[in-house]
Design a protein around this motif. Sequence first.
Motif: not given
Lengths: 386, 386
Positions: A186-210
Amino acid sequence: MNNFKFRNPTKILFGKDQIENLATEIPANSKVLMLYGGGSIKKNGIYDNVKKALSAFDVVEFGGIPANPEYSVLLDALKVIKDKKIDFLLAVGGGSVIDGTKFLAAAAEYEGETPWNLMTDRKPVTSAMPFATVLTLPATGSEMNSGSVITREETKEKLAVGGPGLFPLFSILDPTVVASIPQRQLANGIADSFTHVLEQYMTYPSGASLQDRFAESVLKTLIEVAPEIMKNPSDYKAASNFMWCCTMALNGLLQQGVPTDWAVHAMGHELTALYGIDHARTLAILASNHYRYNFETKKEKLAQYAERVWNVTAGSTEEKAKIGIAKTDEFFKSLGIDIKLSDYTEDYSETGNIVSKRFTERGWLGLGEHKNLTPNDAKKIVEMSY
Amino acid sequence: MNNFKFRNPTKILFGKDQIENLATEIPANSKVLMLYGGGSIKKNGIYDNVKKALSAFDVVEFGGIPANPEYSVLLDALKVIKDKKIDFLLAVGGGSVIDGTKFLAAAAEYEGETPWNLMTDRKPVTSAMPFATVLTLPATGSEMNSGSVITREETKEKLAVGGPGLFPLFSILDPTVVASIPQRQLANGIADSFTHVLEQYMTYPSGASLQDRFAESVLKTLIEVAPEIMKNPSDYKAASNFMWCCTMALNGLLQQGVPTDWAVHAMGHELTALYGIDHARTLAILASNHYRYNFETKKEKLAQYAERVWNVTAGSTEEKAKIGIAKTDEFFKSLGIDIKLSDYTEDYSETGNIVSKRFTERGWLGLGEHKNLTPNDAKKIVEMSY
């Protein structure tokens, strides 16, 4: 917002008792290979439910697909597919079983020298055997995407393959399965999916508000349900949101129109290949150090994350960004996940060098959203994670 | 979170210069019918770009599809499809042209007594001619869903049809088209997509935390970009987020796992059919009154909306809910949209009775998320909107 092309044809059947629909969703008269892992599905009732739903089909079974699906095991399954003239694959399991099934779907139609060339070709898979999934472990999102990661113990390699031919025809997501998942997974699943989002988000602002808000929605919901899931995995509301978060985290939607940075995954795969550390835990070891190392290029998004996801209202951009990093570490620790490599192995003194050498040998073209991180940068990030 | 089944196979090509991809996305050797509306695409360059991209295809044109796509006009197009042996439809326009094209795709394969039976059958369309869209007016979401609404002037009817066979094969979304859209239609697009989200959100709490946040993400982004779009539709960042919000508002994702309430649309269609009021404006006339009338059953979600979307922090559930309703009216007005029926027609004194009578005649089974609103309830809501 960047240009993008997006298509995801996988049908999702979500909720209680959806396994009953297998009989109508699988093409009639299919000869089905049912693939699964170490046998937990025989304890929690899923195996019986699936077999019952498939009673009208000719079904062959292949169990024993291990975590980090192993190439040599999959070769045995490939032989079964050919010998038994299978024409439909049904993965019943988590990301490893599903990824293994995707590899098999592609390998069954692959005409290269050996099946492993599928992994080293780096070409998108456009055609594969039809397959579907019954998800038993929310984490990887593999049930609604077209990617697969396969491990080859012989060479200590862990490589990815994917393409428009590798979407499941359908996936059954029944949140009641969460109740029987061990705490560690369970812990792995939460950490895995959380990081999946971070990899697509934690970059630089690109005007993609939605797109930013969608990503933040998944992060906030995971943070909300994590303690509930860890305390009581039978809580259907928490389980259903957890399961849907894992799927939405990596079904392709979040990455459209935004820069992405899969460096934490690339480095993490090496730690799993070297030491057998659970995939999700390698991400927890590396993520915050990756952000510390690349602080200047990521600080705006880190601050936005701190504000919107963690409700940090005071401080400068830099101060908020640093709080965001600290909150990330705390979140992983709240799941009972150790976040230092030395918590998992005593044999870490050369890990940075080994990872760097492997990236160099593989001709790595540059990690990070700017594709400018070198093998030497990866070495330093791994060393920060000791 | 409720059980759901979800599949959306439409491919999205989003961004600048995507029209060039038409040549490779349309199946080779197709005989294409290019459908469009009143001819605005000849002024803004889209017509020329599409024709250029289609230079390798045999293309027949059918222009003149009106707003609220009219059945009698579509019958003329259906004749062209049959006479010219068309095998691919390309809608170049907004929701009306796309909805009309969906009707034609279904009608071309329909074997009922008359094409209008498609609309009165109330059966899901499972098979249709292949078609695609080039979106020129963000609003309805029709470019990435399988629904269509058709108007029949002769009988003053406006009815919906849909089904898994009515997804576009692909849709091209180029936000630069927003720059040439008139203010009135920009306002309509914002109000239409905003209300689409509300219809899938403003019901009662159902434990779908991620789905709620996704809906709130679209609402917040529309609120953020609305003044930018209205002031400068050439602002690419605002235009791209606006366009993507409209698509995500009604591509099926938001409604999964949650109760929905399409009463505002059902009543709004009657106002359009009776008075020719723009679809989006009928929604703005009715939405808040629908929420006032059904305040007790919707107040929890109204309060959540006020808190999360409008940042209302103080007050009781009821107080927040009322502020949420008032904010909604203010938002529509900020777009220059009048929110009373009497602003559009002097002939409104019997409208409530007429709508009630029409619902009764059509054997309406109950509106609202609880399916318990009667034609008489609709009458009262319409009368509150005078």
